[in-house]
Design a protein around this motif. Structure first.
Motif, short mmCIF file in Angstrom:
data_model
loop_
_atom_site.label_atom_id
_atom_site.label_comp_id
_atom_site.label_asym_id
_atom_site.label_seq_id
_atom_site.Cartn_x
_atom_site.Cartn_y
_atom_site.Cartn_z
N LEU A 1 0.82 -1.22 0.00
CA LEU A 1 0.00 0.00 0.00
C LEU A 1 0.85 1.27 0.00
O LEU A 1 0.34 2.36 -0.22
N MET A 2 2.14 1.13 0.26
CA MET A 2 3.03 2.29 0.36
C MET A 2 3.74 2.62 -0.95
O MET A 2 4.51 3.57 -1.01
N GLU A 3 3.51 1.83 -2.00
CA GLU A 3 4.33 1.96 -3.18
C GLU A 3 4.24 3.34 -3.85
O GLU A 3 5.23 3.86 -4.37
N GLU A 4 3.06 3.93 -3.85
CA GLU A 4 2.94 5.26 -4.45
C GLU A 4 3.77 6.27 -3.67
O GLU A 4 4.41 7.15 -4.24
N GLY A 5 3.79 6.10 -2.33
CA GLY A 5 4.62 6.98 -1.51
C GLY A 5 6.10 6.78 -1.80
O GLY A 5 6.88 7.74 -1.81
N LEU A 6 6.51 5.51 -2.03
CA LEU A 6 7.90 5.24 -2.37
C LEU A 6 8.27 5.97 -3.67
O LEU A 6 9.34 6.56 -3.79
N SER A 7 7.37 5.92 -4.65
CA SER A 7 7.61 6.60 -5.92
C SER A 7 7.70 8.11 -5.72
O SER A 7 8.49 8.80 -6.38
N ILE B 1 12.59 -4.37 -4.66
CA ILE B 1 13.48 -3.95 -5.75
C ILE B 1 12.70 -3.25 -6.86
O ILE B 1 13.17 -2.27 -7.44
N HIS B 2 11.50 -3.75 -7.13
CA HIS B 2 10.72 -3.22 -8.26
C HIS B 2 9.57 -2.31 -7.82
O HIS B 2 8.80 -1.85 -8.67
N ALA B 3 9.45 -2.04 -6.55
CA ALA B 3 8.32 -1.25 -6.05
C ALA B 3 8.38 0.19 -6.57
O ALA B 3 9.45 0.76 -6.75
N GLY B 4 7.20 0.76 -6.74
CA GLY B 4 7.12 2.15 -7.16
C GLY B 4 7.22 2.28 -8.66
O GLY B 4 8.07 1.67 -9.31
N HIS B 5 6.34 3.09 -9.25
CA HIS B 5 6.38 3.28 -10.70
C HIS B 5 7.49 4.27 -11.05
O HIS B 5 7.79 5.20 -10.32
#
Length: 570
Positions: free
Chosen positions: A280-286, A322-326
């Motif tokens: 659920l945090m991936e957008e924040g990582l990006s 490794i691949h998280a976040g667009h």
């Protein structure tokens, strides 16, 4: 029946959730360590508040022990189903100490001990677990004063009667255990060492939390998720004596955005979660990748997908982080294998995140965070922290290309200097304002990606163990460090060596020479697809054909890994 156990004993306690198995684990490990023993403890438990079958394994030894074993020398079951739950681990050599009047077990190595009856006499069945503690400590003939002192520390805030009843319960159990030892029915021959009394006894959770504290972490934001929540709890406890802001956010999205906001303001913020929470945090990582915000994320893995096995262990989150976040942006992924590594790498994570303005992951798993063992006092002289933000001038540009030769622009924070600190989730110009100029877009992407090259200055080399003239190389990462090492010690083959990665992404360049030298590479991982083996192939071009994979939610045991590696050598 007479049984002597030499050098290394594996004690397993099993019962339902709510019967105090974790209390037993804590009491036994800390008391035994205080008396100068090497101890290791780990637990397996079901995802329920009451019922089911949980167990704790405690190894006590004359030498350092840091791995899980299948063998059970002494079993103390608090329910009948506990024995069935442990399955093939209970063998004809396992000694069972139980209240058989209530359990009605059939086993030739059974010692009937009225644990429940003693607890009821003291006043409550809840004391059964403390009676069991006393039995084990009696087998070791532990100093009774040490036991009483620790029980006073552990239960002192609950009132004099509770303390008194716990001491009485332990004392009654102690007499029985001591009688078994003196009669020769159960004799444990393990040497205590005075020098171990000053060792620390910490868990993986403690090591990560202490490392964060050493890295000047001053804020943590999290939505609780097993098995990552322990770090949140630890830092909340530390906040009583240190200046740490602790926030249990309303959800994972809020948690990561709060942490990014903390770094923007000049704080050193941390997020702790597990695989599903991080998804659920991936957008924040990006967002962190685009605005070039430092970020430290502790992710304790568990079996997936979806809710999976929420209280079991796995190494299935590597591809995720490794691949998280667009989009394309740098990050560093660390995976400590020992408690000492967890402390020093977590501390270092804050400096690396700050220095290069990137997300840094600390990747652990349930087995790692929930395991305890002795460590020497941590060397704080190695700790050095540096804040990398600059005092801004009126002409300050957050993404100044002329000052970002290595891809790292000068990072200012609000109200520290006269400049305006502008960040935006859209592509931006040097000042941080939104832009759609394509030439600037190219320059900004290239600048961010330059950090991969700059990062090499702080890469952590893999740790090699074994004979330099090896033919077979066992490759592992994260929590499999200690079990692989013990398996190799059991095998004792001069042609066999280990290469452990505590930095799993990017792959350190000097790993290639170790990999190319081997005639055969054996990959060990707790997942079904060999994620790390595939990463090595992608990053280095070296293909690993031989894989030992486990993905049932349990860690590798020393015995099974020893056997599987031996098979690969044939």
């Amino acid at each position: 029946m007479n049984k002597t156990i030499n050098e290394d004993v594996s004690i397993v306690l099993s019962g339902e959730a709510g019967q105090g198995i974790q209390t037993i684990e804590g009491l036994l490990t800390f008391i035994l360590k205080r008396e100068g023993y090497y101890v290791f403890a780990t637990k397996e438990y079901m995802s329920r508040i009451r019922g089911g079958s949980n167990s704790t394994e405690i190894r006590v030894s004359s030498k350092p022990v840091k791995s899980y074993v299948d063998k059970i020398d002494i079993l103390i079951p608090l329910t009948k189903s506990s024995v069935e739950h442990l399955g093939d681990r209970v063998t004809e050599d396992t000694l069972i100490i139980a209240d058989n009047d209530s359990l009605n077990l059939k086993n030739k190595n059974l010692f009937n001990v009225p644990i429940l009856s003693i607890a009821k006499e003291i006043g409550n069945e809840i004391y059964a677990n403390i009676v069991a503690v006393g039995v084990i400590l009696g087998l070791f003939k532990i100093n009774k004063q040490t036991i009483e002192e620790y029980l006073k520390e552990r239960f002192g805030d609950k009132g004099e009667k509770i303390v008194s009843d716990n001491i009485k319960a332990a004392s009654e159990g102690y007499k029985l255990g001591k009688d078994f030892s003196e009669s020769g029915e159960i004799k444990i021959k393990i040497s205590a060492n005075e020098n171990l009394k000053d060792d620390l006894l910490i868990s993986g959770t403690d090591a990560v939390s202490l490392g964060a504290l050493a890295g000047n972490c001053d804020s943590i934001f999290s939505y609780p998720m097993t098995p990552g929540s322990g770090v949140l709890v630890d830092l909340a406890n530390f906040s009583e004596n240190f200046d740490i802001l602790v926030e249990q956010a309303e959800d994972e999205i809020a948690a990561i955005n709060m942490a990014i906001g903390g770094w923007y303001a000049g704080a050193r913020s941390m997020v702790t979660t597990s695989d599903g929470g991080f998804a659920l945090m991936e957008e924040g990582l990006s967002l962190a990748g685009m605005i070039e915000s430092p970020l430290v994320i502790h992710l304790a893995q568990r079996p997936a997908p979806a809710t999976g096995l929420p209280t079991r262990t796995a190494q299935e989150g590597l591809n995720l982080v490794i691949h998280a976040g667009h989009g394309e942006f740098p990050r560093l992924v660390l995976a400590p294998g020992s408690l000492e590594q967890a402390f020093y790498l977590t501390q270092k994570a804050f400096n690396i995140a700050d220095k290069y303005q990137i997300p840094v992951f600390i990747l652990t798993d349930q087995f790692f965070v929930d395991s305890y063992y002795n460590v020497k006092k941590l060397d704080l002289s190695k700790i050095e922290n540096k804040k990398y933000f600059v005092e801004t001038t009126e002409d300050y540009k957050r993404y100044d290309l002329s000052k970002a030769k290595n891809g790292v622009p000068p990072r200012g924070i609000p109200n520290y200097g006269n400049g305006l600190v502008v960040v935006d989730s859209d592509e931006h110009d040097e000042e941080g304002h939104i832009t759609e100029e394509l030439d600037i877009r190219i320059k900004m992407v290239e600048k961010r990606l330059k950090k991969f090259e700059a990062l090499k200055e702080d890469f952590i080399s893999p740790e090699f163990y074994g004979n330099d003239n090896y033919k077979y190389l066992v490759v592992c990462w994260g929590s499999n460090y200690n079990v692989v090492k013990e398996a190799l010690e059991n095998i004792d083959n001069k042609d066999l060596a280990m290469l452990h990665f505590s930095q799993v992404y990017p792959i350190p360049e000097n790993a290639v020479e170790f990999l190319e030298k081997a005639e055969k590479i054996i990959d060990v991982e707790n997942n079904a697809t060999g994620q790390f083996a595939k990463l090595i192939r992608a990053e280095t071009g070296i293909k690993i054909d031989s894989k030992i994979l486990k993905f049932n939610g349990m860690p590798f045991s020393v015995e099974e890994l020893t056997a599987k590696i031996r098979e690969e050598l044939q």
